[in-house]
Design a protein around this motif. Structure first.
Motif, short mmCIF file in Angstrom:
data_model
loop_
_atom_site.label_atom_id
_atom_site.label_comp_id
_atom_site.label_asym_id
_atom_site.label_seq_id
_atom_site.Cartn_x
_atom_site.Cartn_y
_atom_site.Cartn_z
N LEU A 1 0.84 -1.19 0.00
CA LEU A 1 0.00 0.00 0.00
C LEU A 1 0.88 1.24 0.00
O LEU A 1 1.69 1.45 0.93
CB LEU A 1 -0.92 0.00 1.22
CG LEU A 1 -1.95 -1.14 1.27
CD1 LEU A 1 -2.69 -1.12 2.60
CD2 LEU A 1 -2.93 -1.03 0.10
N PRO A 2 0.76 2.10 -1.02
CA PRO A 2 1.59 3.31 -1.05
C PRO A 2 1.09 4.32 -0.01
O PRO A 2 -0.04 4.24 0.47
CB PRO A 2 1.40 3.82 -2.47
CG PRO A 2 0.05 3.31 -2.87
CD PRO A 2 -0.12 1.99 -2.19
N ALA A 3 1.95 5.24 0.32
CA ALA A 3 1.56 6.31 1.24
C ALA A 3 0.56 7.23 0.55
O ALA A 3 0.56 7.38 -0.68
CB ALA A 3 2.80 7.08 1.68
N GLY A 4 -0.27 7.85 1.35
CA GLY A 4 -1.24 8.81 0.82
C GLY A 4 -2.48 8.12 0.29
O GLY A 4 -2.67 6.92 0.41
N GLY A 5 -3.32 8.93 -0.32
CA GLY A 5 -4.58 8.41 -0.85
C GLY A 5 -4.37 7.63 -2.13
O GLY A 5 -3.57 8.00 -2.98
N CYS A 6 -5.09 6.53 -2.25
CA CYS A 6 -5.04 5.72 -3.47
C CYS A 6 -6.29 4.85 -3.51
O CYS A 6 -7.01 4.69 -2.52
CB CYS A 6 -3.77 4.88 -3.53
SG CYS A 6 -3.61 3.64 -2.22
N THR A 7 -6.51 4.25 -4.67
CA THR A 7 -7.66 3.36 -4.88
C THR A 7 -7.17 2.07 -5.51
O THR A 7 -6.41 2.09 -6.48
CB THR A 7 -8.70 4.03 -5.80
OG1 THR A 7 -9.15 5.24 -5.20
CG2 THR A 7 -9.89 3.10 -6.01
N VAL A 8 -7.61 0.96 -4.94
CA VAL A 8 -7.30 -0.36 -5.48
C VAL A 8 -8.58 -0.96 -6.04
O VAL A 8 -9.62 -0.95 -5.36
CB VAL A 8 -6.69 -1.28 -4.41
CG1 VAL A 8 -6.40 -2.66 -4.99
CG2 VAL A 8 -5.43 -0.67 -3.84
N GLU A 9 -8.48 -1.46 -7.24
CA GLU A 9 -9.66 -2.02 -7.90
C GLU A 9 -9.35 -3.44 -8.39
O GLU A 9 -8.30 -3.68 -9.01
CB GLU A 9 -10.08 -1.14 -9.07
CG GLU A 9 -11.39 -1.56 -9.72
CD GLU A 9 -11.81 -0.59 -10.82
OE1 GLU A 9 -12.90 -0.80 -11.39
OE2 GLU A 9 -11.05 0.37 -11.10
N PHE A 10 -10.26 -4.35 -8.11
CA PHE A 10 -10.14 -5.75 -8.54
C PHE A 10 -11.25 -6.01 -9.56
O PHE A 10 -12.44 -5.79 -9.27
CB PHE A 10 -10.27 -6.69 -7.35
CG PHE A 10 -10.40 -8.15 -7.72
CD1 PHE A 10 -9.26 -8.93 -7.90
CD2 PHE A 10 -11.63 -8.74 -7.90
CE1 PHE A 10 -9.36 -10.26 -8.23
CE2 PHE A 10 -11.75 -10.08 -8.24
CZ PHE A 10 -10.61 -10.84 -8.40
N ARG A 11 -10.88 -6.48 -10.75
CA ARG A 11 -11.86 -6.78 -11.79
C ARG A 11 -11.67 -8.22 -12.24
O ARG A 11 -10.54 -8.68 -12.44
CB ARG A 11 -11.69 -5.85 -13.00
CG ARG A 11 -11.89 -4.38 -12.73
CD ARG A 11 -11.61 -3.59 -13.99
NE ARG A 11 -11.67 -2.16 -13.78
CZ ARG A 11 -11.29 -1.25 -14.69
NH1 ARG A 11 -10.82 -1.65 -15.86
NH2 ARG A 11 -11.38 0.04 -14.41
N SER A 12 -12.80 -8.91 -12.43
CA SER A 12 -12.72 -10.30 -12.88
C SER A 12 -13.93 -10.64 -13.72
O SER A 12 -15.07 -10.32 -13.36
CB SER A 12 -12.64 -11.26 -11.68
OG SER A 12 -12.42 -12.59 -12.10
N ASP A 13 -13.68 -11.25 -14.89
CA ASP A 13 -14.76 -11.77 -15.72
C ASP A 13 -14.30 -13.09 -16.32
O ASP A 13 -13.31 -13.68 -15.87
CB ASP A 13 -15.18 -10.75 -16.78
CG ASP A 13 -14.03 -10.34 -17.70
OD1 ASP A 13 -13.08 -11.13 -17.86
OD2 ASP A 13 -14.09 -9.23 -18.27
N THR A 14 -14.98 -13.55 -17.33
CA THR A 14 -14.69 -14.89 -17.86
C THR A 14 -13.39 -14.94 -18.65
O THR A 14 -12.87 -16.03 -18.91
CB THR A 14 -15.83 -15.36 -18.77
OG1 THR A 14 -16.01 -14.41 -19.83
CG2 THR A 14 -17.13 -15.48 -17.98
N THR A 15 -12.84 -13.78 -19.01
CA THR A 15 -11.64 -13.78 -19.86
C THR A 15 -10.36 -13.40 -19.13
O THR A 15 -9.28 -13.83 -19.51
CB THR A 15 -11.83 -12.82 -21.04
OG1 THR A 15 -12.05 -11.48 -20.53
CG2 THR A 15 -13.02 -13.24 -21.89
N ALA A 16 -10.46 -12.58 -18.07
CA ALA A 16 -9.25 -12.10 -17.40
C ALA A 16 -9.59 -11.58 -16.02
O ALA A 16 -10.74 -11.24 -15.72
CB ALA A 16 -8.56 -11.01 -18.23
N THR A 17 -8.55 -11.50 -15.18
CA THR A 17 -8.66 -10.92 -13.84
C THR A 17 -7.51 -9.92 -13.68
O THR A 17 -6.36 -10.24 -13.97
CB THR A 17 -8.57 -12.01 -12.77
OG1 THR A 17 -9.72 -12.85 -12.88
CG2 THR A 17 -8.53 -11.41 -11.38
N THR A 18 -7.87 -8.73 -13.21
CA THR A 18 -6.89 -7.65 -13.15
C THR A 18 -6.98 -6.94 -11.81
O THR A 18 -8.09 -6.70 -11.30
CB THR A 18 -7.12 -6.63 -14.28
OG1 THR A 18 -7.14 -7.32 -15.53
CG2 THR A 18 -6.02 -5.58 -14.31
#
Length: 964
Positions: A120-137
Motif C-alpha cells: 500500500l503506497p503512502a497517501g490516498g489511493c484506490t485499489v480495484e479488482f476486476r474479474s470476468d470470464t476472460t481475465a482478472t486484473t
C-alpha cells in the motif's frame, strides 16, 4: 385393389408447408430470448455483511474497490471476502475472493489463486479488482499492476468484511442468469407459424388421401365393458394406496420451484441447469401443481394416462393383434396391462408419458400400413418426436416405424408423392418437437447445461446396460422387487412366443412388428444415461400387448398337438417363475414402512420358500410329462401330452394374477391397518377431508433436546460428564472410554408406557470388543434389559429405544479399554419434548425440501432460486439421518444449488417423531442459523434481448472445471 395416388397439387402444397415447419424448427433454437440482468451493488457508509449466495457460484463479472485509507484503517484482517473464512466444518468451502491486509500490503486471493501482494503506497489511493470470464486484473489508481488471463472469477456467497468503516469499500457484480430466460415475441411467432404450418400440412395430406370415410375409432368404443370397470377400479385403489417412486420427490422439487426460478431447472444438482431439451411435461406438472401439490392430486395424471393407454390397447391394439379374440382375451389383456402398469408408472416420473406415446406411435404406423396412407405415418412421427422430448427414453417411440419399415416404405412408394415431398412431410412431424424442447431457453444455454451435466456426471455409458438387468435380479433391492421383475421377465418369454406363433394363429405382420417394437425398445434403453429398472415402465403399453399375445400363443388350443413348444414353455416358466418368486415385495421410502407382505423375505408358505418349490415342481412336471409321452409312444400310441398337464398360458396367468393381487392387496392392507399414522392411503383420505399437508401432519419435532434430559437418581457415576454435540446443540454426555456406569436416570411416564422412546445421541466409533449399552431396570435397580449402542461415524445420530415392561430407570454402561481413532461420545438419556411439526413450520413456510422427501411435504414452500442466486432459508427438511443421498444439493462438486448458502450457516438438527411409530426416523428438520448476522441483498434488475447463440463464457464447477 390399387389405390389411386393423391392429386399432385395437394402433395406440392404439403411439401411447401413441411418446408416451412422445418425452417421454423431450425430457426427456433437460434431465436432471441429475454434475459434478465441482476446487478448487485454493496458497500459505502453503513454497509453490513450481506448474504449473496450465487447460483451458479461465480458472477458473470465482478468489481471490488477499496481505498488505501480503508485498508490502513483496518490494520490487519479481512478487508473484503465473498466466502466465509471459517464455515461450518460439515459444509464444503468455496474458493471466493479474499482481500486481506497484512504487513502493510494488500493480499488478494481469487478462486484459490494468490495474486502478487500489493504494497500500500503512502497517501490516498484506490485499489480495484476486476474479474470476468476472460481475465482478472488488479489495478492501483486505474493502472494495472497484476493481470492474469483466463477465468479466475471467485465464488460468491456473501459480502463480508472486518473493516470498522465501509465507506471506502464497494463490491459490484452481475449474477449469471443465462438459464432464466423467457420467450420473445419473435420466438413465439416462429413457433406459431411452425405449428400452424404443421396443422395445415396434415390437413392437406389428409384431404389429398381422402377417398372414402374411415373410422378413427372402433364402433361403440365409448361403451364401457366389464374389464374396463375392473381396470378402472384397480387403478383407483392403486392411485390412493400405491407406492411412491424413488424420484417423486426429485421431480416434485423441480416442478414446484419452476415459478421462482423462472424455468424448469434441476434444483438439486448440476448448477440448477435447465432440464431442456427434456422438460415440457414438467411445465404441465407445474400448472397442475398450482391447483394442489398434494400427493393424491399430483399422482392423478399418471392414472389418467394409464386409462388412456388401456383405452388404446383395448380398442385399437388388441383388435389389430387378435381380431378373433373372445371375451376371455379382454380379461387377460386387463391382467397383462395391470401387471405392467402398476409397478412402473404411478407417480411423477416420465414413464407413463412414454408408454402412451409409444402405443400411439404404434397405432399410427399400423393405420398407415392398413390404409396405405401417409397421414397416419406423419402423425405417428409427430407423436414419436414429442415423446422423445419428454425423456431420452422416449426415443423408443420411433421403434414402431423401424419395425414396420418394409410395409411403410411400400406405402410411401404407392403414395404418389415424390421423394422430396415425402422427405419434407415426414421430417416435419418429429422436427416440430423442437418447439417443446427449447420453448424458453436459448441454444447456447441448452448446450452449456448439457456440458455441465456431462461434466458432473451421474449417468453411465451405453455398454453398462447390463447393470439394469443386474439390478432387476438383485433380491433385496427395490429395483428388483417382485412386481417389477415379473412383467419384464415374462414378456421376454412372451416376445419369443409371439415371434414363433406369428403367421400360425395370428396376423403375421402386426404380431411380428409389436414383438420387434418391444425388443427395439429394450435396445434403445442403452442410450439412456441412467440404468434404473424404473425405465422399463416406458414399455408398459407395448409390453402389455406383447405379453398378451405371448400368453395366447401358448394356450391349450394354440399348442394342441405341439408337444415340444408346450414342454419348452413350461420349462422356461419354471426358471423364470422361480426368479420372480425369489424377489421381495420392497418399495422406496414411505411405501416400505409398514411391513408389506414379503417385503423382507421372498414369498414363502409354512416356512418354505416358494422360489425353489416352483422351480423343482416345474421341472418335475416337465420330466413327468416326458416320461408319460415316452411311455405312450413306446406302445405305439399317439404320444399326446396328458390332459392333466397345464398349458404355459395357464401357468403364466396364475403367476401374473398372484403378483398383481399381492401388490394391490398388500398396499391396501397396510394402508388400512395404519390409517392413524402415515401411509399414502391415509394421506389421500386426509386430503379429501381438507388436510392436504401429507407427512407433516403426522410428525412432531424435538425442538429443544436439552428440555427432555432425564433427571438423575441419587447415586455415583463412574464416568465423568462431557459436553457432546447432538447435531448443532450441545448436550451433557460422556466420552466412551474406560469401564463403568453412569448414574441411573428416572424414566418419564411416557417412556414407561412406551408411548415415547428413550433417546441418546451417539457419534464416533468403537473397536471390536468394545461395549456401549443402555441398561434398563425397575425400582429395585436389577437390570431388565441391555441394548447395545453402536456409533457409526462422526455425524451425531440418535438412537431410540423403547423401555421394556416394568422399567422405571435407565443408565449407560461402558467397557472400552483403548479409544478408537475417532473416540465415541454419547449424550445422557432424554425423553423427546415434542411440538407438532405444523406448528414449528406452518403451511407456507419457506424451506429447502431435500429431494428424497419433497413429495410428501406439499404444504411447505420450496426455497426459491431467483435471478442467479438462492435465498438463505431458515429451515431445511431432510431425509432420515442414515440417508446421505441429499448431500448432492450442498456439494459444489455436484453443482449443488445450495452449496454457497450452506457455507453461511450452522445446522441445528431437530429430530422428528412419527405418530404411531415413534422409533422410526421418518425425516429430519434442520434450523439454519447464520454464522454471523447477515442482511439480504436486493438486485437492480433490467431485461435485454440476446440471440439464441449468445455465449457469455462457461459456468465453472469447482473441482471439475479448470481455474484460469
Amino acid at each position: 385393389m390399387p389405390v389411386a395416388p393423391p392429386r399432385r397439387r395437394p402433395g406440392v402444397l404439403a411439401a411447401l408447408l413441411g418446408l416451412v415447419v422445418l425452417a421454423c424448427a431450425v430457426a427456433f433454437p437460434f431465436a432471441p430470448v429475454v434475459q434478465p440482468e441482476a446487478r448487485y451493488d454493496w458497500g459505502g457508509p453503513g454497509a453490513v455483511p450481506t448474504a449473496l449466495p450465487l447460483m451458479p457460484y461465480q458472477p458473470v463479472s465482478l468489481t471490488a474497490t477499496t481505498t488505501c485509507d480503508a485498508a490502513r484503517a483496518l490494520g490487519e484482517g479481512t478487508l473484503l471476502a465473498t466466502t466465509p473464512a471459517a464455515p461450518d466444518p460439515r459444509a464444503t468451502p468455496l474458493d471466493g475472493l479474499r482481500m486481506e491486509v497484512a504487513a502493510g500490503s494488500l493480499r488478494v486471493t481469487t478462486a484459490g489463486v494468490d495474486l502478487d501482494p500489493l504494497p500500500l503506497p503512502a497517501g490516498g489511493c484506490t485499489v480495484e479488482f476486476r474479474s470476468d470470464t476472460t481475465a482478472t486484473t488488479l489495478l492501483l489508481n486505474g493502472a494495472p499492476v497484476v493481470s492474469r488471463p483466463g477465468d479466475l472469477r471467485p465464488a460468491v456467497a456473501a459480502a463480508l468484511t472486518d473493516a470498522p468503516d465501509t465507506s471506502g469499500l464497494r463490491l459490484q457484480l452481475t449474477a449469471d442468469t443465462r438459464f432464466q430466460t423467457s420467450i420473445t415475441p419473435l420466438k413465439a411467432a416462429i413457433a406459431v407459424v411452425g405449428v400452424l404450418a404443421l396443422v395445415a400440412m396434415v390437413v392437406v395430406l389428409a384431404r389429398g388421401e381422402r377417398r372414402r370415410a374411415v373410422r378413427v375409432l372402433p364402433r361403440r368404443w365409448w361403451r364401457p365393458r366389464l374389464p374396463d370397470l375392473a381396470v378402472t377400479a384397480v387403478l383407483a385403489v392403486w392411485w390412493v394406496s400405491g407406492p411412491v417412486t424413488v424420484d417423486d420427490g426429485y421431480i416434485a422439487g423441480i416442478v414446484r420451484d419452476r415459478g421462482s426460478s423462472g424455468f424448469v431447472g434441476n434444483v438439486y444438482r448440476w448448477l440448477n441447469a435447465p432440464e431442456a431439451p427434456f422438460s415440457w411435461f414438467y411445465d404441465l406438472y407445474h400448472a397442475w401443481s398450482q391447483v394442489s401439490a398434494s400427493t393424491v392430486w399430483m399422482r392423478l395424471p399418471s392414472i389418467l394416462l394409464g386409462l388412456v393407454t388401456w383405452g388404446l390397447l383395448s380398442r385399437c391394439v388388441v383388435p389389430r393383434l387378435l381380431p378373433r379374440a373372445g371375451r376371455g382375451v379382454a380379461w387377460l389383456s386387463a391382467l397383462t396391462f395391470l401387471a405392467w402398469w402398476l409397478p412402473y408408472t404411478l407417480g411423477l416420473r416420465p414413464e407413463p408419458w412414454v408408454a402412451v406415446g409409444t402405443v400411439l406411435a404404434f397405432v399410427g404406423v399400423e393405420r398407415a400400413i392398413t390404409l396405405r396412407r401417409v397421414t397416419p405415418l406423419v402423425l405417428a412421427l409427430l407423436v414419436a418426436g414429442v415423446t422423445t422430448a419428454v425423456t431420452p427414453g422416449g426415443l423408443m417411440a420411433f421403434a414402431p416405424v423401424v419395425a414396420g419399415l418394409v410395409p411403410v416404405l411400400r406405402t410411401l412408394r404407392r403414395s404418389g408423392l415424390g421423394p422430396v415431398p415425402l422427405v419434407l412431410v415426414l421430417l416435419a412431424g418429429p422436427a416440430a418437437a423442437v418447439f417443446l424442447m427449447v420453448s424458453d431457453q436459448s441454444l447456447a444455454a441448452m448446450l452449456e447445461a448439457t456440458r455441465v451435466r456431462t461434466l458432473i456426471g451421474g449417468g453411465q455409458p451405453w455398454y453398462d446396460e447390463y447393470d439394469r438387468y443386474a439390478l432387476l435380479l438383485t433380491q433385496d433391492d427395490m429395483q428388483g422387487s417382485l412386481g417389477k421383475r415379473a412383467p419384464v421377465l415374462l414378456t421376454l418369454l412372451a416376445a419369443v412366443a409371439a415371434l414363433w406363433a406369428a403367421g400360425r394363429r395370428f396376423p403375421p405382420g402386426p404380431t411380428r412388428r409389436i414383438a420387434v417394437v418391444f425388443l427395439l425398445g429394450l435396445a434403445s434403453m442403452t442410450a439412456t444415461p441412467t440404468k434404473w429398472t424404473q425405465h422399463f415402465g416406458d414399455l408398459a403399453g407395448i409390453g402389455a400387448a406383447v405379453l398378451l399375445v405371448g400368453i395366447v400363443a401358448v394356450g391349450r388350443r394354440a399348442l394342441a398337438r405341439r408337444t415340444a413348444p408346450w414342454l419348452a414353455g413350461l420349462g422356461a416358466l419354471a426358471v423364470v417363475g422361480s426368479l420372480v418368486l425369489a424377489a421381495q415385495n420392497v418399495w422406496p421410502f414411505v411405501s416400505d414402512w409398514w411391513g408389506l407382505t414379503w417385503s423382507t423375505l421372498p414369498p414363502f408358505v409354512a416356512g418354505v420358500e416358494l422360489a425353489p418349490v416352483w422351480l423343482v415342481a416345474g421341472l418335475v412336471l416337465v420330466a413327468g410329462a416326458l416320461l408319460v409321452l415316452a411311455w405312450r409312444r413306446s406302445g405305439g400310441g399317439t404320444g399326446r401330452l396328458p390332459r392333466w398337464l397345464p398349458s404355459p398360458a395357464a401357468v403364466t396367468t396364475v403367476l401374473l394374477t398372484a403378483v398383481v393381487l399381492l401388490q394391490v392387496g398388500s398396499f391396501a392392507r397396510t394402508g388400512w391397518q395404519h390409517r392413524d399414522s402415515y401411509t399414502l392411503l391415509s394421506d389421500a383420505v386426509s386430503t379429501a377431508r381438507g388436510a392436504p399437508c401429507g407427512l407433516q401432519e403426522r410428525l412432531s419435532v424435538e425442538t429443544d433436546p436439552a428440555a427432555g434430559l432425564l433427571p438423575a437418581l441419587p447415586g455415583p457415576s463412574a464416568l465423568p460428564p462431557e459436553p457432546v454435540d447432538a447435531g448443532g446443540t450441545e448436550l451433557p454426555g460422556i466420552r466412551v472410554l474406560g469401564t463403568g456406569d453412569t448414574a441411573w436416570f428416572a424414566l418419564d411416564t411416557t417412556q414407561r408406557s412406551r408411548e415415547l422412546p428413550v433417546v441418546v445421541t451417539v457419534a464416533g466409533a468403537l473397536r471390536p470388543g468394545d461395549t456401549l449399552a443402555a441398561e434398563f431396570a425397575g425400582d429395585d435397580g436389577e437390570p431388565l434389559e441391555r441394548a447395545a449402542l453402536k456409533p457409526d461415524g462422526q455425524v451425531p445420530q440418535d438412537v431410540r429405544l423403547l423401555a421394556p415392561d416394568g422399567a422405571t430407570r435407565v443408565r449407560l454402561a461402558v467397557d472400552v479399554r483403548e479409544p478408537a481413532d475417532t473416540p465415541a461420545v454419547v449424550t445422557l438419556p432424554r425423553v423427546p419434548r415434542l411440538t407438532p411439526m405444523d406448528e414449528v413450520l406452518p403451511a407456507g413456510t419457506e424451506a429447502i425440501l431435500d429431494w428424497p422427501v419433497a413429495f410428501v411435504f406439499p404444504c411447505l414452500t420450496p426455497a426459491p432460486l431467483p435471478l442467479g442466486t438462492t435465498v438463505l432459508p431458515q429451515w431445511r427438511v431432510a431425509p432420515p439421518q442414515r440417508d446421505d443421498s441429499a448431500g448432492i444439493t450442498y456439494a459444489p462438486s455436484y453443482g449443488g444449488p445450495f452449496a454457497a448458502a450452506r457455507t453461511l450457516v450452522i445446522e441445528q438438527r431437530m429430530a422428528t417423531y412419527l405418530a404411531g411409530d415413534p422409533t422410526r426416523d421418518a425425516a429430519q428438520v434442520y434450523r439454519w442459523v447464520p454464522v454471523r448476522p447477515l442482511a439480504s441483498a436486493t438486485p437492480q434488475v433490467s431485461e435485454h434481448t440476446v440471440g439464441g447463440w449468445t455465449h457469455t463464457g462457461r459456468t465453472r464447477v469447482p473441482g471439475l472445471d479448470p481455474v484460469g
